[in-house]
Design a protein around this motif. Structure first.
Motif, PDB file in Angstrom:
ATOM      1  N   PHE A   1       0.821  -1.206   0.000  1.00  0.00           N
ATOM      2  CA  PHE A   1       0.000   0.000   0.000  1.00  0.00           C
ATOM      3  C   PHE A   1       0.854   1.256   0.000  1.00  0.00           C
ATOM      4  CE2 PHE A   1      -2.530   3.360   1.865  1.00  0.00           C
ATOM      5  CZ  PHE A   1      -3.747   3.198   1.232  1.00  0.00           C
ATOM      6  N   GLY A   2       2.040   1.195   0.627  1.00  0.00           N
ATOM      7  CA  GLY A   2       2.856   2.397   0.782  1.00  0.00           C
ATOM      8  C   GLY A   2       3.308   2.991  -0.533  1.00  0.00           C
ATOM      9  N   LEU A   3       3.919   2.162  -1.415  1.00  0.00           N
ATOM     10  CA  LEU A   3       4.391   2.679  -2.695  1.00  0.00           C
ATOM     11  C   LEU A   3       3.230   3.156  -3.566  1.00  0.00           C
ATOM     12  CD1 LEU A   3       7.215   0.121  -3.616  1.00  0.00           C
ATOM     13  CD2 LEU A   3       7.473   2.443  -2.731  1.00  0.00           C
ATOM     14  N   ASN A   4       2.154   2.369  -3.597  1.00  0.00           N
ATOM     15  CA  ASN A   4       0.992   2.789  -4.385  1.00  0.00           C
ATOM     16  C   ASN A   4       0.403   4.081  -3.834  1.00  0.00           C
ATOM     17  OD1 ASN A   4       1.159   0.592  -6.121  1.00  0.00           O
ATOM     18  ND2 ASN A   4      -0.128  -0.694  -4.822  1.00  0.00           N
ATOM     19  N   GLY A   5       0.380   4.215  -2.506  1.00  0.00           N
ATOM     20  CA  GLY A   5      -0.126   5.445  -1.909  1.00  0.00           C
ATOM     21  C   GLY A   5       0.729   6.641  -2.290  1.00  0.00           C
ATOM     22  N   MET A   6       2.053   6.467  -2.309  1.00  0.00           N
ATOM     23  CA  MET A   6       2.926   7.568  -2.726  1.00  0.00           C
ATOM     24  C   MET A   6       2.660   7.947  -4.181  1.00  0.00           C
ATOM     25  SD  MET A   6       6.692   7.196  -0.980  1.00  0.00           S
ATOM     26  CE  MET A   6       7.018   5.475  -1.318  1.00  0.00           C
ATOM     27  N   ARG A   7       2.489   6.953  -5.036  1.00  0.00           N
ATOM     28  CA  ARG A   7       2.220   7.246  -6.455  1.00  0.00           C
ATOM     29  C   ARG A   7       0.931   8.042  -6.613  1.00  0.00           C
ATOM     30  NH1 ARG A   7       4.310   1.838  -7.132  1.00  0.00           N
ATOM     31  NH2 ARG A   7       6.265   1.893  -8.330  1.00  0.00           N
ATOM     32  N   ARG A   8      -0.115   7.614  -5.926  1.00  0.00           N
ATOM     33  CA  ARG A   8      -1.395   8.330  -6.044  1.00  0.00           C
ATOM     34  C   ARG A   8      -1.303   9.745  -5.473  1.00  0.00           C
ATOM     35  NH1 ARG A   8      -3.462   3.035  -4.977  1.00  0.00           N
ATOM     36  NH2 ARG A   8      -3.419   3.423  -2.726  1.00  0.00           N
ATOM     37  N   ARG A   9      -0.582   9.892  -4.376  1.00  0.00           N
ATOM     38  CA  ARG A   9      -0.431  11.219  -3.786  1.00  0.00           C
ATOM     39  C   ARG A   9       0.292  12.153  -4.748  1.00  0.00           C
ATOM     40  NH1 ARG A   9      -0.641  13.203   1.369  1.00  0.00           N
ATOM     41  NH2 ARG A   9      -0.772  11.130   2.327  1.00  0.00           N
ATOM     42  N   LEU A  10       1.390  11.683  -5.323  1.00  0.00           N
ATOM     43  CA  LEU A  10       2.142  12.519  -6.260  1.00  0.00           C
ATOM     44  C   LEU A  10       1.343  12.801  -7.523  1.00  0.00           C
ATOM     45  CD1 LEU A  10       5.668  10.858  -5.917  1.00  0.00           C
ATOM     46  CD2 LEU A  10       4.955  13.074  -5.017  1.00  0.00           C
ATOM     47  N   ALA A  11       0.520  11.826  -7.945  1.00  0.00           N
ATOM     48  CA  ALA A  11      -0.278  12.027  -9.159  1.00  0.00           C
ATOM     49  C   ALA A  11      -1.267  13.178  -8.995  1.00  0.00           C
ATOM     50  CB  ALA A  11      -1.019  10.739  -9.510  1.00  0.00           C
ATOM     51  N   GLU A  12      -1.706  13.452  -7.778  1.00  0.00           N
ATOM     52  CA  GLU A  12      -2.614  14.566  -7.538  1.00  0.00           C
ATOM     53  C   GLU A  12      -1.969  15.901  -7.877  1.00  0.00           C
ATOM     54  OE1 GLU A  12      -3.870  14.304  -3.527  1.00  0.00           O
ATOM     55  OE2 GLU A  12      -4.966  12.420  -3.783  1.00  0.00           O
ATOM     56  N   PHE A  13      -0.630  15.948  -7.882  1.00  0.00           N
ATOM     57  CA  PHE A  13       0.109  17.171  -8.195  1.00  0.00           C
ATOM     58  C   PHE A  13       0.714  17.114  -9.595  1.00  0.00           C
ATOM     59  CE2 PHE A  13       0.005  16.642  -3.666  1.00  0.00           C
ATOM     60  CZ  PHE A  13      -0.215  17.910  -3.166  1.00  0.00           C
ATOM     61  N   GLY A  14       0.352  16.092 -10.370  1.00  0.00           N
ATOM     62  CA  GLY A  14       0.966  15.918 -11.679  1.00  0.00           C
ATOM     63  C   GLY A  14       2.360  15.326 -11.610  1.00  0.00           C
ATOM     64  N   GLY A  15       2.723  14.800 -10.449  1.00  0.00           N
ATOM     65  CA  GLY A  15       4.059  14.227 -10.280  1.00  0.00           C
ATOM     66  C   GLY A  15       4.071  12.731 -10.501  1.00  0.00           C
ATOM     67  N   GLU A  16       5.246  12.132 -10.260  1.00  0.00           N
ATOM     68  CA  GLU A  16       5.384  10.694 -10.445  1.00  0.00           C
ATOM     69  C   GLU A  16       6.438  10.142  -9.495  1.00  0.00           C
ATOM     70  OE1 GLU A  16       8.528  10.907 -14.220  1.00  0.00           O
ATOM     71  OE2 GLU A  16       6.507  10.094 -14.505  1.00  0.00           O
ATOM     72  N   LEU A  17       6.404   8.835  -9.321  1.00  0.00           N
ATOM     73  CA  LEU A  17       7.340   8.145  -8.428  1.00  0.00           C
ATOM     74  C   LEU A  17       8.069   7.077  -9.215  1.00  0.00           C
ATOM     75  CD1 LEU A  17       8.176   7.782  -5.350  1.00  0.00           C
ATOM     76  CD2 LEU A  17       6.593   5.852  -5.370  1.00  0.00           C
ATOM     77  N   ASN A  18       9.384   7.083  -9.141  1.00  0.00           N
ATOM     78  CA  ASN A  18      10.208   6.051  -9.767  1.00  0.00           C
ATOM     79  C   ASN A  18      10.963   5.288  -8.679  1.00  0.00           C
ATOM     80  OD1 ASN A  18       9.696   6.619 -12.588  1.00  0.00           O
ATOM     81  ND2 ASN A  18      10.832   8.526 -12.279  1.00  0.00           N
TER      82      ASN A  18
END
Length: 396
Positions: free
Chosen positions: A358-375
């Motif tokens: 859940f943690g990594l997916n949660g970070m991705r969704r949070r960043l997506a709200e700002f137009g960002g991304e997680l690698n």
């Protein structure tokens, strides 16, 4: 029997309704003029009686259509007889046939009965007028031609009315379908909103309360095991437990709406992250190197600061629980394309494709709200690299 028109009905249906009301107003006027004009003869008495019977039957079938005393078709038969009678009793009364035309359409169920019964009405006034004027070919021809002209109008009305009703019914159906679609869409939006809110709360709880409780558990275990060997260290860990619990309480109040703002204090994002890293070092004893750029409020507003902090907290929690690392590196930098947060460790690593936490997916969704991304870059034995990117002014 055609019911009273409703709002949204075609103009043709309203015209029939107005014409029907007008026909009775004219009929009442004719009856009044007849009753007041000169001596009341037998012909006038018979004419008034026919009009009274016709009005009574109309009222009965209109007010009580389900009484069983008189059907709409039965009323039309009475109307045909009355038209023939008044045209026989008085000169010029055949015009009532034209006045009463809408009723043949109003009270007939289908086109054919309306055409047939209105035809009988035309025949009735033709015969009645001819009998009154004196039977003859010329008189019959004259009355027939005038009756056929009015009858043609009756046929046209009988044909057009079903089309207007079909148009009305289609509009009613479309309006009903539109209301149903609007209700379904509203329910979908409500369910979607509820699901998004549950997801947001789950992410906030995971990133704040759950991480805090996990930290409390680890610190409590460490404090208990070192209580006799290193009391000073245990006391420090107990103090960290207390501070973490207080922070969790503040976050809980934010989540339930008892506090107006996020539990993350306003200020420099670098200072916020540095406090978090100092706490992590104090709790774990790991070596942390940090290069944190000082960003202005314009470059990094409060929501962006919260997102960067949550990503840092989640990454550090994963390091504590899974990495078995000795060194952690954190770099916060500003680039032309946006803000970058890089977190690395020299731990055991993992297979990214097999991670569904859940943690990594949660970070991705949070960043997506700002137009960002997680690698996420990692492999077994080679540590892990987390790179969070948020574009400048990219909040959606």
């Amino acid at each position: 029997m055609l019911q009273r028109p409703q709002r949204g009905d075609p103009f043709w249906i309203w015209m029939l309704h107005w014409w029907e009301n007008l026909s009775w107003a004219l009929t009442a006027l004719v009856a009044l003029v007849t009753a007041l004009s000169g001596t009341l003869t037998a012909a006038k008495t018979g004419l008034l009686a026919l009009l009274a019977v016709l009005a009574l039957c109309y009222t009965l079938v209109r007010r009580r259509p389900d009484s069983g005393l008189l059907s709409p078709q039965g009323y039309l038969c009475v109307l045909v007889l009355a038209l023939g009678g008044v045209s026989w009793l008085g000169s010029g009364f055949g015009v009532l046939y034209m006045v009463m035309l809408p009723q043949f359409v109003t009270f007939a169920d289908k086109v054919r009965p309306a055409v047939v019964l209105s035809g009988f009405g035309a025949l009735a006034i033709t015969v009645g007028g001819t009998l009154r004027e004196g039977w003859g070919v010329d008189v019959l021809a004259k009355n027939t031609i005038s009756s056929l002209g009015v009858y043609a109008v009756a046929v046209l009305m009988a044909v057009l009315t079903p089309r207007a009703l079909a148009q009305r019914d289609e509009r009613v159906r479309l309006r009903a379908e539109l209301r149903t679609a609007q209700l379904e869409l509203s329910e979908v939006y409500q369910r979607q909103g509820a699901a998004e809110e549950r997801e947001r709360l789950a992410r906030e709880i995971h990133d704040t309360l759950a991480q805090g409780f996990a930290s409390i558990i680890v610190l409590a275990e460490a404090a208990r095991s070192g209580l006799s060997a290193d009391p000073a260290r245990s006391a420090q860990q107990l103090q960290s437990i207390e501070q973490t619990a207080r922070e969790n309480l503040a976050e809980a109040r934010v989540l339930v709406g008892a506090a107006p703002h996020s539990g993350v204090a306003a200020g420099s994002v670098a200072a916020t992250l540095r406090r978090t890293l100092d706490r992590f070092t104090e709790d774990t004893g790991l070596t942390v190197t940090a290069e944190l750029a000082e960003l202005t409020d314009t470059e990094c507003d409060q929501p962006t600061r919260v997102a960067l902090l949550r990503c840092t907290q989640e990454s550090l929690a994963n390091v504590r629980k899974h990495a078995a690392a000795s060194t952690v590196g954190v770099v916060l930098a500003l680039h032309p394309h946006g803000v970058e947060l890089e977190i690395t460790d020299d731990g055991r690593g993992f297979v990214v494709e097999e991670s569904h936490g859940f943690g990594l997916n949660g970070m991705r969704r949070r960043l997506a709200e700002f137009g960002g991304e997680l690698n996420v870059t990692s492999s077994l034995g080679d540590g892990t690299r987390i790179l969070a990117t948020i574009p400048l002014n990219g909040r959606t």
